[in-house]
Design a protein around this motif. Structure first.
Motif, short mmCIF file in Angstrom:
data_model
loop_
_atom_site.label_atom_id
_atom_site.label_comp_id
_atom_site.label_asym_id
_atom_site.label_seq_id
_atom_site.Cartn_x
_atom_site.Cartn_y
_atom_site.Cartn_z
N LEU A 229 0.85 -1.18 0.00
CA LEU A 229 0.00 0.00 0.00
C LEU A 229 0.89 1.24 0.00
N ALA A 230 0.82 2.01 -1.09
CA ALA A 230 1.65 3.21 -1.27
C ALA A 230 0.84 4.44 -0.86
N LYS A 239 6.54 3.57 8.29
CA LYS A 239 5.64 2.43 8.16
C LYS A 239 4.35 2.76 8.89
N VAL A 240 3.27 2.10 8.51
CA VAL A 240 2.00 2.26 9.20
C VAL A 240 1.79 1.06 10.12
N THR A 245 4.77 -3.40 4.55
CA THR A 245 4.14 -3.22 3.24
C THR A 245 3.02 -2.17 3.22
N ILE A 246 2.90 -1.39 4.30
CA ILE A 246 2.02 -0.22 4.29
C ILE A 246 2.88 0.96 4.70
N VAL A 283 10.91 -4.42 0.41
CA VAL A 283 10.97 -2.95 0.39
C VAL A 283 12.33 -2.46 0.86
N GLN A 284 12.91 -1.57 0.07
CA GLN A 284 14.16 -0.89 0.44
C GLN A 284 13.98 0.61 0.23
#
Length: 414
Positions: A229-230, A239-240, A245-246, A283-284
């Motif tokens: 999720l961008a 981060k969320v 990945t959020i 993710v980087q």
């Protein structure tokens, strides 16, 4: 599949009256080079492309030149959604033309046709490789029907239901498309909003998007089918809820002196394939260089003058000076100009806290509106008119609703 996630460019933004075209241009040149160097397949821009609803011709030129550069590179797709600063009609105007360059723009929520926000991206051979749920900034009027006499709690409940329903709808459509295609494609969501616990910096210009507690929605509102999720809106990369990945990519340039010491970055997201199935996103962060040095110098006169001496070798630094010494210095600006004479430093703002404290909250000749935000001014009005504490919460809500209406009217301007 390699994705680059960025947001909150705020092209055209000024800093205390100084235009920043060269800085924005340098960033976009760097971004185009980074896309090429990392062999990025898709660029996702999660809102607030521009700082205002009517960007200047020079600002527009930077934007379109960049899109042409990316279209001519190895990057196959660009997806741009509108943020709260963007004009949906302005972003959407060249949408059909940009599609020829594989640039997909979603300027406003398509409530009647949510499938317009679900994009199937294909490679050069026409084979689908990614599904993007390109959800733009959801305005109050898009997701909630106002009713006479409803309470603040009713408004908040409708807002949260509207946001959750919209994301659930587009996610369901994405899953349906994936099933129809018969390929295990990753699904990437996009959004421009304020999540609970999000980190901000004082003075970064990030606005409350909705009145009340729903300015900050929880991470649980997003469908589990999103592989990544961008998000956009918050300027601090983060981060969320601790989830890899959020993420908020954050703004690539410091929007004010409060962000000057913050390491800016963009998110490099990679999806792999194993036995015909897409793997989890990796993710980087790629750090963004500093294109214009900003420095906040705070303290008494000795501390400030000492720091200015240390910075004297800095190339073209822009300074914010905050004086909070005990001594009242009436000629502070003159002293500072002498201290930086012959250097490449430039003072954009001086805040004399000693003067402000001395007048006990009243306006003074050396205090300007730059020292106050819209909420500070409202607080002073309440204090000057001796408004009872019991009445202030309702007045605060009404004031925030008025501000929100003004902001929405501004970005919707034709």
């Amino acid at each position: 599949m390699k994705i680059l996630h960025t947001s909150d460019w705020h092209l055209g933004r000024t800093l205390y009256g100084r235009k920043r075209h060269e800085e924005f241009e340098a960033f976009l040149i760097w971004l185009a080079g980074t896309i090429q160097q990392n062999e990025i397949d898709a660029l996702l821009v999660a809102g607030d492309v521009f700082d205002t609803s009517a960007p200047s011709n020079r600002t527009q030129e930077l934007y379109y030149r960049f899109l042409c550069q990316v279209a001519a590179s190895s990057c196959r797709h660009v997806v741009v959604i509108a943020g709260n600063h963007d004009s949906p009609s302005f972003l959407n105007a060249p949408r059909e033309l940009l599609k020829a360059l594989d640039v997909h723009v979603v300027g406003s929520a398509t409530i009647e046709h949510p499938e317009d926000e679900v994009l199937v991206l294909r490679n050069e051979q026409g084979v689908p490789e990614l599904i993007v749920c390109a959800v733009p900034y959801l305005r109050d009027r898009d997701i909630r029907v106002a009713e006479a006499g409803e309470s603040v709690e009713d408004k908040e409940r409708k807002l949260i239901d509207g946001i959750r329903t919209h994301y659930a709808t587009v996610a369901a459509l994405a899953e349906q498309k994936r099933e129809e295609l018969g390929v295990d494609l990753p699904i990437v969501g996009m959004g421009h909003l304020f999540t609970a616990g999000g980190q901000t910096i004082d003075g970064d210009g990030v606005r409350e998007l909705y009145v009340g507690s729903l300015a900050h929605v929880t991470a649980g509102i997003f469908p589990a089918s999103f592989d990544y999720l961008a998000l956009g809106h918050l300027h601090v990369p983060q981060k969320v809820n601790g989830l890899e990945t959020i993420r908020y990519s954050g703004s690539p340039l410091p929007m004010g002196f409060g962000e000057a010491k913050q390491q800016k970055s963009v998110c490099h997201v990679a999806f792999g394939q194993h036995d015909g199935h897409s793997t989890t996103a990796s993710v980087q962060l790629i750090n963004v260089p500093v294109f214009q040095k900003l420095e906040r110098v705070k303290g008494d006169w000795d501390g400030i003058s000492s720091r200015l001496l240390e910075l004297s070798a800095t190339d073209k630094a822009w300074l914010e000076i905050i004086y909070d010494g005990i001594e009242v210095i009436g000629d502070l600006r003159e002293r500072l100009e002498i201290a930086i004479a012959g250097t490449q430093m430039e003072i954009l703002r001086i805040k004399n806290n000693r003067i402000i404290d001395r007048v006990l909250g009243q306006m003074h000749a050396e205090e300007t509106l730059d020292d106050l935000n819209v909420n500070d001014v409202f607080e002073r009005c309440l204090a000057v008119h001796d408004v009872p504490e019991a009445q202030r919460p309702k007045l605060h809500r009404a004031y925030q609703e008025t501000l929100l209406s003004l902001y929405d009217d501004n970005v919707q301007a034709e």
